[in-house]
Design a protein around this motif. Structure first.
Motif, PDB file in Angstrom:
ATOM      1  N   ARG A  57      33.961 -17.266 -18.212  1.00  0.00           N
ATOM      2  CA  ARG A  57      34.149 -16.885 -19.561  1.00  0.00           C
ATOM      3  C   ARG A  57      35.595 -17.201 -20.165  1.00  0.00           C
ATOM      4  NH1 ARG A  57      32.443 -12.230 -16.659  1.00  0.00           N
ATOM      5  NH2 ARG A  57      30.213 -11.539 -17.310  1.00  0.00           N
ATOM      6  N   SER A  58      35.397 -17.151 -21.561  1.00  0.00           N
ATOM      7  CA  SER A  58      36.848 -17.619 -22.250  1.00  0.00           C
ATOM      8  C   SER A  58      38.083 -16.737 -21.843  1.00  0.00           C
ATOM      9  CB  SER A  58      36.553 -17.475 -23.828  1.00  0.00           C
ATOM     10  OG  SER A  58      36.201 -16.155 -24.305  1.00  0.00           O
ATOM     11  N   ASP A  59      37.919 -15.626 -21.474  1.00  0.00           N
ATOM     12  CA  ASP A  59      38.841 -14.700 -20.802  1.00  0.00           C
ATOM     13  C   ASP A  59      39.343 -15.024 -19.419  1.00  0.00           C
ATOM     14  OD1 ASP A  59      36.919 -13.616 -19.203  1.00  0.00           O
ATOM     15  OD2 ASP A  59      37.151 -11.417 -20.349  1.00  0.00           O
ATOM     16  N   GLY A  60      38.748 -16.172 -18.768  1.00  0.00           N
ATOM     17  CA  GLY A  60      38.968 -16.538 -17.502  1.00  0.00           C
ATOM     18  C   GLY A  60      38.310 -15.559 -16.422  1.00  0.00           C
ATOM     19  N   SER A  61      37.398 -14.774 -16.439  1.00  0.00           N
ATOM     20  CA  SER A  61      36.459 -14.146 -15.693  1.00  0.00           C
ATOM     21  C   SER A  61      35.426 -14.956 -15.296  1.00  0.00           C
ATOM     22  CB  SER A  61      36.158 -12.441 -16.301  1.00  0.00           C
ATOM     23  OG  SER A  61      35.230 -12.711 -17.345  1.00  0.00           O
ATOM     24  N   PHE A  81      41.006 -17.311 -14.264  1.00  0.00           N
ATOM     25  CA  PHE A  81      40.329 -18.226 -13.565  1.00  0.00           C
ATOM     26  C   PHE A  81      40.171 -19.525 -14.271  1.00  0.00           C
ATOM     27  CE2 PHE A  81      39.162 -14.768 -11.041  1.00  0.00           C
ATOM     28  CZ  PHE A  81      39.322 -15.215  -9.742  1.00  0.00           C
ATOM     29  N   THR A  82      40.326 -20.628 -13.892  1.00  0.00           N
ATOM     30  CA  THR A  82      40.107 -21.902 -14.809  1.00  0.00           C
ATOM     31  C   THR A  82      39.188 -22.751 -14.415  1.00  0.00           C
ATOM     32  OG1 THR A  82      41.655 -23.241 -13.579  1.00  0.00           O
ATOM     33  CG2 THR A  82      42.621 -21.776 -15.145  1.00  0.00           C
ATOM     34  N   ALA A  83      38.429 -22.673 -13.226  1.00  0.00           N
ATOM     35  CA  ALA A  83      37.259 -23.537 -12.926  1.00  0.00           C
ATOM     36  C   ALA A  83      36.512 -22.876 -12.027  1.00  0.00           C
ATOM     37  CB  ALA A  83      37.657 -24.923 -12.192  1.00  0.00           C
ATOM     38  N   VAL A  84      35.102 -23.087 -11.886  1.00  0.00           N
ATOM     39  CA  VAL A  84      34.257 -22.368 -10.923  1.00  0.00           C
ATOM     40  C   VAL A  84      33.474 -23.757 -10.344  1.00  0.00           C
ATOM     41  CG1 VAL A  84      33.996 -20.012 -11.884  1.00  0.00           C
ATOM     42  CG2 VAL A  84      32.813 -22.047 -12.815  1.00  0.00           C
ATOM     43  N   ALA A  85      32.898 -23.695  -8.996  1.00  0.00           N
ATOM     44  CA  ALA A  85      32.092 -24.439  -8.195  1.00  0.00           C
ATOM     45  C   ALA A  85      30.945 -23.928  -7.626  1.00  0.00           C
ATOM     46  CB  ALA A  85      33.141 -25.498  -7.390  1.00  0.00           C
ATOM     47  N   ALA A  93      36.569 -20.508  -7.055  1.00  0.00           N
ATOM     48  CA  ALA A  93      37.240 -20.371  -8.149  1.00  0.00           C
ATOM     49  C   ALA A  93      38.541 -21.075  -8.233  1.00  0.00           C
ATOM     50  CB  ALA A  93      36.792 -19.119  -8.935  1.00  0.00           C
ATOM     51  N   LEU A  94      38.994 -21.522  -9.258  1.00  0.00           N
ATOM     52  CA  LEU A  94      40.628 -21.942  -9.073  1.00  0.00           C
ATOM     53  C   LEU A  94      41.302 -21.072 -10.018  1.00  0.00           C
ATOM     54  CD1 LEU A  94      42.585 -24.245  -8.311  1.00  0.00           C
ATOM     55  CD2 LEU A  94      41.789 -25.369 -10.417  1.00  0.00           C
ATOM     56  N   ARG A  95      42.227 -20.440  -9.641  1.00  0.00           N
ATOM     57  CA  ARG A  95      42.818 -19.590 -10.548  1.00  0.00           C
ATOM     58  C   ARG A  95      43.895 -20.383 -11.285  1.00  0.00           C
ATOM     59  NH1 ARG A  95      42.616 -14.112  -9.176  1.00  0.00           N
ATOM     60  NH2 ARG A  95      41.803 -13.482  -7.136  1.00  0.00           N
ATOM     61  N   SER A  96      44.468 -19.662 -12.325  1.00  0.00           N
ATOM     62  CA  SER A  96      45.597 -20.433 -13.265  1.00  0.00           C
ATOM     63  C   SER A  96      46.760 -20.569 -12.626  1.00  0.00           C
ATOM     64  CB  SER A  96      45.845 -19.619 -14.496  1.00  0.00           C
ATOM     65  OG  SER A  96      46.366 -18.353 -14.022  1.00  0.00           O
ATOM     66  N   ASP A  97      47.153 -20.042 -11.506  1.00  0.00           N
ATOM     67  CA  ASP A  97      48.338 -20.271 -10.779  1.00  0.00           C
ATOM     68  C   ASP A  97      48.139 -21.403  -9.595  1.00  0.00           C
ATOM     69  OD1 ASP A  97      46.825 -19.163  -8.543  1.00  0.00           O
ATOM     70  OD2 ASP A  97      48.304 -17.485  -8.117  1.00  0.00           O
ATOM     71  N   GLY A  98      46.902 -21.963  -9.646  1.00  0.00           N
ATOM     72  CA  GLY A  98      46.786 -23.102  -8.646  1.00  0.00           C
ATOM     73  C   GLY A  98      46.143 -22.735  -7.506  1.00  0.00           C
ATOM     74  N   SER A  99      45.830 -21.479  -7.240  1.00  0.00           N
ATOM     75  CA  SER A  99      45.050 -21.055  -5.828  1.00  0.00           C
ATOM     76  C   SER A  99      43.550 -20.885  -5.873  1.00  0.00           C
ATOM     77  CB  SER A  99      45.664 -19.743  -5.395  1.00  0.00           C
ATOM     78  OG  SER A  99      45.326 -18.644  -6.305  1.00  0.00           O
ATOM     79  N   LYS A 117      49.221 -22.969  -4.041  1.00  0.00           N
ATOM     80  CA  LYS A 117      49.092 -22.940  -5.192  1.00  0.00           C
ATOM     81  C   LYS A 117      49.365 -24.128  -6.226  1.00  0.00           C
ATOM     82  CE  LYS A 117      50.218 -18.220  -5.485  1.00  0.00           C
ATOM     83  NZ  LYS A 117      50.898 -16.828  -6.024  1.00  0.00           N
ATOM     84  N   ASP A 118      48.894 -25.253  -5.415  1.00  0.00           N
ATOM     85  CA  ASP A 118      49.000 -26.610  -6.191  1.00  0.00           C
ATOM     86  C   ASP A 118      47.730 -27.153  -6.357  1.00  0.00           C
ATOM     87  OD1 ASP A 118      48.677 -26.917  -3.500  1.00  0.00           O
ATOM     88  OD2 ASP A 118      49.994 -28.573  -3.268  1.00  0.00           O
ATOM     89  N   PHE A 119      46.499 -26.555  -6.629  1.00  0.00           N
ATOM     90  CA  PHE A 119      45.596 -27.213  -6.733  1.00  0.00           C
ATOM     91  C   PHE A 119      45.158 -27.565  -8.210  1.00  0.00           C
ATOM     92  CE2 PHE A 119      45.285 -25.532  -2.427  1.00  0.00           C
ATOM     93  CZ  PHE A 119      45.036 -26.506  -1.624  1.00  0.00           C
TER      94      PHE A 119
END
Length: 173
Positions: A57-61, A81-85, A93-99, A117-119
């Motif tokens: 979702r646009s709110d990152g959920s 969250f910024t990505a899902v797989a 799911a990829l968090r905005s902090d890179g985890s 946290k570098d992904f």
């Protein structure tokens, strides 16, 4: 039909499309609830697995639908969250902090996400998972009987993709 899509995702027997307005559309097999799509607009990314789908979702959920087994209902709460797989019966799911957060089936270790946290990118295969680090190196885990989780050396990769029994990466040449 039409040309109103900004993203597509192929699952096992079904496909998803994300419209320019952020609405999700589905076509193909729907025996596991693949057609029980979240309603509305404002979705920014989609992923299709083996009988289940994910949307960001646009709110990152995260929204999920389809197969109800093997821990797939254990979707992490909240936003950021910024990505899902979506894999066979696991998801990430990829968090905005890179985890990375992973859930679902884990019989081959495919849901044992690495720490750090570098992904910057994630991809879920049949029984393995792949992630790209900010440095350009790749991390893979899970089933490796066909070399699908064997990571190529180097730190010059810019894209990854995990498939059924294979993984792909693009080098920055």
């Amino acid at each position: 039909g039409g040309n109103n899509f900004k993203a597509i995702a192929a699952g096992n027997g079904f496909s998803l499309g994300l419209t320019n307005e952020g609405r999700i559309e589905m076509w193909g097999y729907a025996g596991n609830g693949e057609a029980d799509l979240p309603t509305g607009t404002g979705y920014t990314a989609i992923a299709a697995g083996f009988g289940h789908g994910l949307a960001l979702r646009s709110d990152g959920s995260i929204a999920r639908w389809g197969a109800q087994d093997e821990g797939l209902l254990d979707v992490p709460d909240g936003g950021g969250f910024t990505a899902v797989a979506a894999g066979a019966r696991h998801a990430m799911a990829l968090r905005s902090d890179g985890s990375i957060v992973a859930w679902g089936r884990n019989d081959e270790g495919q849901a044992n996400a690495p720490t750090g946290k570098d992904f910057i990118a994630i991809s879920a295969g049949w029984l393995h998972s792949v992630a790209l680090r900010r440095t350009g190196s790749i991390v893979a885990w899970g089933l490796n009987e066909d070399g699908q989780a064997a990571v190529p050396s180097g730190s010059d990769f810019i894209a990854i993709s995990a498939g059924g029994d294979q993984s792909l990466a693009i080098r920055n040449d």
